[in-house]
Design a protein around this motif. Structure first.
Motif, PDB file in Angstrom:
ATOM      1  N   ILE A   1      18.865   8.049   0.683  1.00  0.00           N
ATOM      2  CA  ILE A   1      19.780   9.142   0.286  1.00  0.00           C
ATOM      3  C   ILE A   1      18.957  10.334  -0.231  1.00  0.00           C
ATOM      4  N   ILE A   2      18.001  10.046  -1.142  1.00  0.00           N
ATOM      5  CA  ILE A   2      17.159  11.107  -1.718  1.00  0.00           C
ATOM      6  C   ILE A   2      16.323  11.759  -0.617  1.00  0.00           C
ATOM      7  N   LEU A   3      15.775  10.938   0.279  1.00  0.00           N
ATOM      8  CA  LEU A   3      14.952  11.452   1.389  1.00  0.00           C
ATOM      9  C   LEU A   3      15.758  12.384   2.304  1.00  0.00           C
ATOM     10  N   ILE A   4      16.989  11.997   2.635  1.00  0.00           N
ATOM     11  CA  ILE A   4      17.847  12.824   3.508  1.00  0.00           C
ATOM     12  C   ILE A   4      18.125  14.183   2.850  1.00  0.00           C
ATOM     13  N   TYR A   5      18.455  14.152   1.554  1.00  0.00           N
ATOM     14  CA  TYR A   5      18.688  15.412   0.830  1.00  0.00           C
ATOM     15  C   TYR A   5      17.437  16.291   0.879  1.00  0.00           C
ATOM     16  N   LYS A   6      16.277  15.683   0.639  1.00  0.00           N
ATOM     17  CA  LYS A   6      15.018  16.441   0.608  1.00  0.00           C
ATOM     18  C   LYS A   6      14.720  17.048   1.983  1.00  0.00           C
ATOM     19  N   ILE A   7      14.886  16.259   3.038  1.00  0.00           N
ATOM     20  CA  ILE A   7      14.612  16.755   4.398  1.00  0.00           C
ATOM     21  C   ILE A   7      15.583  17.894   4.745  1.00  0.00           C
TER      22      ILE A   7
ATOM     23  N   TYR B   1       8.796  10.328  -0.842  1.00  0.00           N
ATOM     24  CA  TYR B   1       9.946   9.591  -0.315  1.00  0.00           C
ATOM     25  C   TYR B   1       9.741   9.117   1.122  1.00  0.00           C
ATOM     26  N   LEU B   2       8.870   9.804   1.875  1.00  0.00           N
ATOM     27  CA  LEU B   2       8.512   9.309   3.214  1.00  0.00           C
ATOM     28  C   LEU B   2       7.715   8.013   3.082  1.00  0.00           C
ATOM     29  N   LEU B   3       6.684   8.033   2.214  1.00  0.00           N
ATOM     30  CA  LEU B   3       5.851   6.836   1.997  1.00  0.00           C
ATOM     31  C   LEU B   3       6.682   5.712   1.398  1.00  0.00           C
ATOM     32  N   PHE B   4       7.472   6.046   0.367  1.00  0.00           N
ATOM     33  CA  PHE B   4       8.210   5.023  -0.366  1.00  0.00           C
ATOM     34  C   PHE B   4       9.295   4.362   0.502  1.00  0.00           C
ATOM     35  N   SER B   5      10.039   5.174   1.272  1.00  0.00           N
ATOM     36  CA  SER B   5      11.102   4.613   2.123  1.00  0.00           C
ATOM     37  C   SER B   5      10.506   3.738   3.220  1.00  0.00           C
TER      38      SER B   5
ATOM     39  N   GLY C   1       0.825  -1.214   0.000  1.00  0.00           N
ATOM     40  CA  GLY C   1       0.000   0.000   0.000  1.00  0.00           C
ATOM     41  C   GLY C   1       0.853   1.255   0.000  1.00  0.00           C
ATOM     42  N   LEU C   2       1.920   1.241   0.808  1.00  0.00           N
ATOM     43  CA  LEU C   2       2.798   2.422   0.915  1.00  0.00           C
ATOM     44  C   LEU C   2       3.586   2.663  -0.372  1.00  0.00           C
ATOM     45  N   THR C   3       4.245   1.628  -0.908  1.00  0.00           N
ATOM     46  CA  THR C   3       5.065   1.843  -2.107  1.00  0.00           C
ATOM     47  C   THR C   3       4.188   2.144  -3.328  1.00  0.00           C
ATOM     48  N   THR C   4       2.982   1.545  -3.379  1.00  0.00           N
ATOM     49  CA  THR C   4       2.078   1.797  -4.501  1.00  0.00           C
ATOM     50  C   THR C   4       1.559   3.225  -4.473  1.00  0.00           C
ATOM     51  N   SER C   5       1.144   3.691  -3.285  1.00  0.00           N
ATOM     52  CA  SER C   5       0.528   5.019  -3.192  1.00  0.00           C
ATOM     53  C   SER C   5       1.553   6.146  -3.179  1.00  0.00           C
ATOM     54  N   SER C   6       2.842   5.818  -2.985  1.00  0.00           N
ATOM     55  CA  SER C   6       3.847   6.876  -2.830  1.00  0.00           C
ATOM     56  C   SER C   6       4.001   7.753  -4.070  1.00  0.00           C
ATOM     57  N   PHE C   7       3.673   7.213  -5.254  1.00  0.00           N
ATOM     58  CA  PHE C   7       3.835   8.014  -6.471  1.00  0.00           C
ATOM     59  C   PHE C   7       2.696   9.020  -6.672  1.00  0.00           C
ATOM     60  N   ILE C   8       1.618   8.871  -5.893  1.00  0.00           N
ATOM     61  CA  ILE C   8       0.487   9.807  -6.019  1.00  0.00           C
ATOM     62  C   ILE C   8       0.908  11.232  -5.600  1.00  0.00           C
TER      63      ILE C   8
ATOM     64  N   GLY D   1       7.615   2.160   3.070  1.00  0.00           N
ATOM     65  CA  GLY D   1       7.116   0.973   2.372  1.00  0.00           C
ATOM     66  C   GLY D   1       8.230   0.002   2.035  1.00  0.00           C
ATOM     67  N   THR D   2       9.361   0.533   1.558  1.00  0.00           N
ATOM     68  CA  THR D   2      10.495  -0.322   1.188  1.00  0.00           C
ATOM     69  C   THR D   2      11.090  -1.000   2.426  1.00  0.00           C
ATOM     70  N   LEU D   3      11.144  -0.255   3.551  1.00  0.00           N
ATOM     71  CA  LEU D   3      11.616  -0.843   4.820  1.00  0.00           C
ATOM     72  C   LEU D   3      10.696  -1.995   5.244  1.00  0.00           C
ATOM     73  N   LEU D   4       9.371  -1.797   5.108  1.00  0.00           N
ATOM     74  CA  LEU D   4       8.424  -2.870   5.462  1.00  0.00           C
ATOM     75  C   LEU D   4       8.543  -4.060   4.503  1.00  0.00           C
ATOM     76  N   TRP D   5       8.803  -3.786   3.195  1.00  0.00           N
ATOM     77  CA  TRP D   5       9.052  -4.873   2.232  1.00  0.00           C
ATOM     78  C   TRP D   5      10.283  -5.677   2.651  1.00  0.00           C
ATOM     79  N   LEU D   6      11.322  -4.953   3.113  1.00  0.00           N
ATOM     80  CA  LEU D   6      12.565  -5.606   3.554  1.00  0.00           C
ATOM     81  C   LEU D   6      12.275  -6.511   4.754  1.00  0.00           C
ATOM     82  N   LEU D   7      11.498  -6.001   5.735  1.00  0.00           N
ATOM     83  CA  LEU D   7      11.131  -6.805   6.916  1.00  0.00           C
ATOM     84  C   LEU D   7      10.272  -7.999   6.487  1.00  0.00           C
TER      85      LEU D   7
END
Lengths: 89, 89
Positions: free
Chosen positions: B75-81, B40-44, A13-20, B46-52
């Motif tokens: 990396i992109i998220l840190i730059y943005k923040i 990048y907040l949502l995507f990072s 849900g998070l990775t899918t919706s992140s591009f919105i 989500g990717t962390l949860l995919w990893l878990l």
């Protein structure tokens, strides 16, 4: 449903919706200067192949997730290509 | 290996590697103006949860793909923040 399955659904849900929010920001600001064209070329092609993978393997969650992501990734890609072309003309 | 499996591997390779050119562009230009913080907040996350999810279900391809993606997304998220904070101070 197990804990791991729930974790997978939240992750999807998070990775899918992140591009919105990125698509919304791109449409609103009409600015793609710091966005990588190469990223969206690779990502959109990859998402299209994930969609085909889902269709060929009959996996509905993969189809739904990638169909949604593809729509927003393509919007961002089109904006980026338009800006890139306008800049070069 | 079947055609569908090969398709899945190519799809995974493309979506996983797509964040590399964005990270390179962000580091090089030090510009994240048109990038969405919320994406990048949502995507990072989500990717962390995919990893878990990969770790808990013992799925090595999911672990490898999401570990690689997470590095570049973070990396992109840190730059943005950093830019967001600098802009607000």
């Amino acid at each position: 449903m197990t804990f791991v399955t729930i974790l997978g659904f939240i992750a999807a849900g998070l990775t899918t919706s992140s591009f919105i929010p990125q698509a919304v920001k791109t449409i609103r600001t009409n600015d793609t200067k710091s966005i990588s064209l190469f990223m969206y070329l690779l990502f959109s092609t990859g998402t299209l192949l994930w969609l085909l993978f889902g269709i060929f393997s009959g996996n509905m969650p993969i189809i739904v997730a990638n169909a949604i992501t593809l729509v927003f990734a393509i919007i961002i890609l089109i904006y980026k290509i338009r800006h890139q072309l306008a800049h070069k003309l």
